[in-house]
Each structure stands twice: as structure tokens, then as C-alpha cells.
Design an enzyme around this catalytic site. Structure first.
Site, short mmCIF file in Angstrom:
data_model
loop_
_atom_site.label_atom_id
_atom_site.label_comp_id
_atom_site.label_asym_id
_atom_site.label_seq_id
_atom_site.Cartn_x
_atom_site.Cartn_y
_atom_site.Cartn_z
N ASP A 87 0.85 -1.19 0.00
CA ASP A 87 0.00 0.00 0.00
C ASP A 87 0.89 1.25 0.00
OD1 ASP A 87 -2.41 1.39 0.19
OD2 ASP A 87 -2.45 1.31 2.39
N GLY A 184 -7.63 8.56 7.18
CA GLY A 184 -7.82 8.85 8.60
C GLY A 184 -9.27 8.83 9.00
N HIS A 215 -9.17 5.12 -2.19
CA HIS A 215 -8.43 5.15 -0.91
C HIS A 215 -9.23 5.99 0.08
CE1 HIS A 215 -4.27 3.59 -1.78
NE2 HIS A 215 -4.86 3.52 -2.97
N SER A 261 -8.58 2.69 8.72
CA SER A 261 -9.02 3.33 9.96
C SER A 261 -10.12 2.55 10.68
CB SER A 261 -9.51 4.76 9.68
OG SER A 261 -8.46 5.52 9.14
P1 13P Z 1 -8.81 4.97 5.63
O1 13P Z 1 -7.95 5.84 6.50
O2 13P Z 1 -10.05 5.67 5.22
O3 13P Z 1 -9.09 3.65 6.25
O4 13P Z 1 -7.99 4.71 4.27
C1 13P Z 1 -7.09 3.64 4.18
C2 13P Z 1 -6.29 3.71 2.94
O5 13P Z 1 -6.57 4.39 1.98
C3 13P Z 1 -5.11 2.82 2.89
O6 13P Z 1 -4.39 2.97 1.71
O1 G3H Z 2 -3.13 4.98 3.53
C1 G3H Z 2 -2.41 4.81 4.51
C2 G3H Z 2 -2.70 3.68 5.41
O2 G3H Z 2 -3.74 4.01 6.28
C3 G3H Z 2 -1.46 3.18 6.10
O3 G3H Z 2 -1.07 3.97 7.17
O4 G3H Z 2 1.47 4.10 7.05
O5 G3H Z 2 0.25 4.38 9.23
O6 G3H Z 2 0.39 2.15 8.12
P1 G3H Z 2 0.34 3.65 7.93
ZN ZN Z 3 -4.49 4.98 0.95
#
Ligand code: 13P
Ligand code: G3H
Ligand code: ZN
Length: 314
Positions: A87, A184, A215, A261
Site C-alpha cells: 500500500d 484517517g 483510498h 481506519s
Molecule cells: P482509511 O484511513 O479511510 O481507512 O484509508 C485507508 C487507505 O486508503 C489505505 O491505503
Molecule cells: O493509507 C495509509 C494507510 O492508512 C497506512 O497507514 O502508514 O500508518 O500504516 P500507515
Molecule cells: Zn491509501
């Protein structure tokens, strides 16, 4: 390591099925044994294809050997249609490393670069990934929220006139777009705020049948916020994307929806409730099991009420 040796699949067939069937594949972020097993439990209960998303910081937190060891230990079978996805890969090297480790899908996030640099970088990753039969996601446009290191950040909506050139020149397999979501738990000030479905419709018209990715799409279930606050937490103003809008997006070529999140909230709610109900307990295996159950239930709710991916494993 080849991802097929871990029982994993890439995302190509699952996306094709999702586009044809008007549903989305959930990409749930994982970062330890509990989150991995909780997500797999949900995938197995609901017979849903699932993408296990691992950010670069989550990979660092677990350590590559530990992650791959846990994936192996989970005994994933190809017919379960589980992908392991990097990701927000921040560099070509990060994507290469993930492919070598055994990831079946990578995201190259060059969305902060110029259009031309984004094309160049995403194209390089696509070439490397495709040599290993690994899927590639890239991003055009920028999300608000923590991606911009503040809440309610400015969103750089994806320009629909750019998408055809971008996809043709990069040869990517899926495209993350910015239509108003943000990372977030503090995505919006009120529930009336609409995603830019006009932009999504233009993108879907310009890229017929092409897999699009959303996302920052957590729903932020208010029942989890209430549980956290009831048992000693203090979270206020957290608001996500409502189910109706997310379901609508799944009918418009959004075939991967990222959720991190919501699972963080579920984990925290599960731990807080468990410790509060059993104040004498100091056995982490007990409260972590309760957290795992809460995460699985949250994943199941998402699969059933948002993604529409239940029973899509064939
Ligand atoms: P959220 O913060 O809405 O869960 O998004 C997660 C995300 O896009 C991870 O790549
Ligand atoms: O899009 C980002 C994800 O929520 C990952 O977050 O780098 O804190 O694991 P993180
Ligand atoms: Zn993301």
C-alpha cells in the site's frame, strides 16, 4: 519468494470479476498477527476475495521475514483469492523489494510528483511487476487528510481528461483516484458532504471497464466510536464516508476500496471493552482475542453492506 508459493493470487482476475459483477474487493490494512487472522477469518466466513494491504511503515513494524512467515503460517489457498498488496509504495525500490518478498500486487504512489514524473515512475514499476506477474496500482490526484499531514486537507481531484493518457502510457492494472475521500478518521465535517460522483462518472466513461480504486474510504462506524468512548477513550468529530455513497461507487468501476481506519477503531474498541469488562485480566491473549473478533465483525459488515463481495469466491 514467488507469491504463488504462498497461495496468493494477483488482483487481475478478482478485479475483472468485480467490474463485471458491480461490486468491490476490500483492501484491509494489516500490521500484526491479530489483524492478519481477523481479516482472513472474515474472508473465509464470507467467501469474499480480499486484499491484504501492507503499508511501508507496517512492513517496517513487522519486519519482512515476520510478515512472510505469518502469511505462510496462515495456509492461504489460491481458490480463496487472497492478494498481498504493498500500500502506497513510495519508490521503485520499495515496490521491487515487495515483489522479491512475495507480494502479489504493488501500489506505486507517485501522486505527489509531476504528471510526467508520475507516468515515468509508474511505468517503470509496471514493467518490473509484470515481469513477475504482479499487479500494479498507481494514483492520479491527491487525497486530503493525513496524506497531507492535516485533517480536512485540500483534495487535488483527479482530472478526468488525464486518465486515458496516464493508463495508456504506464500500462498499470488499476488506478487510484481522488474524488473527495481522505485518509484517517476525520474525513468530513458533516454527513451531507458528497463525493464527486460527477468526476467519477467522467473517469469511468474515459476508462471503460478499467479498475478504479478508492483510498481513504473507511466508513468510521459510529458504534465503534461510541464503544471506545464508553470505555475510557476520547475521540470526537470522527466521521467517514457513508455506506450509500460507497455502494454507489462500487457500481461505477470502483472495484477496490481501502479500509484501514475502521480496523484500527475496531481493534481499539475490542481491547478497551474487554479490559473494562474484565479489569482483573492481565492476559493479553484474552483481550487480543476480543479485539480480533471485533475486527472480523467489522470486516464482515464492510464486505456485506459496502463491498457486495460476499460469496464472490468461485
Ligand atoms: P482509511 O484511513 O479511510 O481507512 O484509508 C485507508 C487507505 O486508503 C489505505 O491505503
Ligand atoms: O493509507 C495509509 C494507510 O492508512 C497506512 O497507514 O502508514 O500508518 O500504516 P500507515
Ligand atoms: Zn491509501
Amino acid at each position: 519468494m514467488k507469491y504463488t508459493d504462498l497461495g496468493l493470487v494477483n488482483t487481475q482476475q478478482m478485479f475483472k470479476n468485480a467490474i463485471d459483477g458491480n461490486y468491490a474487493i476490500p483492501a484491509f490494512n494489516i500490521y500484526n498477527m491479530e489483524t492478519l487472522l481477523a481479516v482472513l477469518d472474515a474472508a473465509r466466513i464470507a467467501h469474499s476475495p480480499v486484499i491484504l494491504a501492507v503499508s511501508e511503515s507496517a512492513l517496517k513494524y513487522m519486519g519482512p521475514d515476520m510478515l512472510i512467515g505469518m502469511i505462510r503460517g496462515a495456509n492461504i489457498q489460491p481458490h480463496e483469492q487472497i492478494a498481498l498488496h504493498l500500500d502506497h509504495g513510495g519508490s521503485i525500490d520499495a515496490c521491487k523489494h515487495a515483489i522479491e518478498l512475495g507480494f502479489s500486487s504493488v501500489m506505486i504512489d507517485a501522486s505527489k510528483m509531476s504528471f510526467d514524473e508520475n507516468i515515468k515512475t509508474s511505468k517503470s514499476v509496471a514493467k518490473i511487476a509484470h515481469d513477475h506477474n504482479v499487479s500494479v496500482e498507481a494514483e492520479l490526484g491527491t487525497l486530503g487528510g493525513i496524506e497531507d499531514e492535516n485533517t480536512f486537507g485540500t483534495i487535488g481531484y483527479t482530472n478526468p481528461t488525464d486518465v486515458e493518457t496516464f493508463v495508456a502510457q504506464t500500462n498499470i492494472d488499476s488506478l487510484a483516484i481522488a474524488i473527495g475521500t481522505s485518509h484517517g478518521a476525520y474525513k468530513r465535517k458533516n454527513t451531507n458532504e458528497e463525493l464527486r460522483f460527477d468526476i467519477l462518472a467522467q473517469i469511468a466513461t474515459n476508462l471503460p471497464e478499467f479498475p478504479l480504486v478508492l483510498h481513504g474510504a473507511s466508513n468510521i462506524p459510529q458504534k465503534l466510536i461510541h464503544t471506545i468512548n464508553e470505555f475510557g477513550g476520547k475521540i470526537s468529530g470522527a466521521l467517514g464516508i457513508d455506506e450509500i455513497q460507497l455502494r454507489r461507487a462500487t457500481k461505477m468501476n470502483i472495484c477496490k476500496i481501502n479500509v484501514d481506519s475502521d480496523l484500527r477503531l475496531a481493534f481499539t474498541a475490542g481491547v478497551r471493552k474487554s479490559l473494562s469488562a474484565h479489569p482483573d485480566n492481565f492476559n493479553p491473549r484474552e483481550y487480543l482475542s476480543d479485539a480480533r473478533t471485533t475486527i472480523t465483525q467489522t470486516c464482515l459488515d464492510t464486505i456485506r453492506h459496502i463491498m457486495g463481495s460476499e460469496n464472490k469466491v468461485n
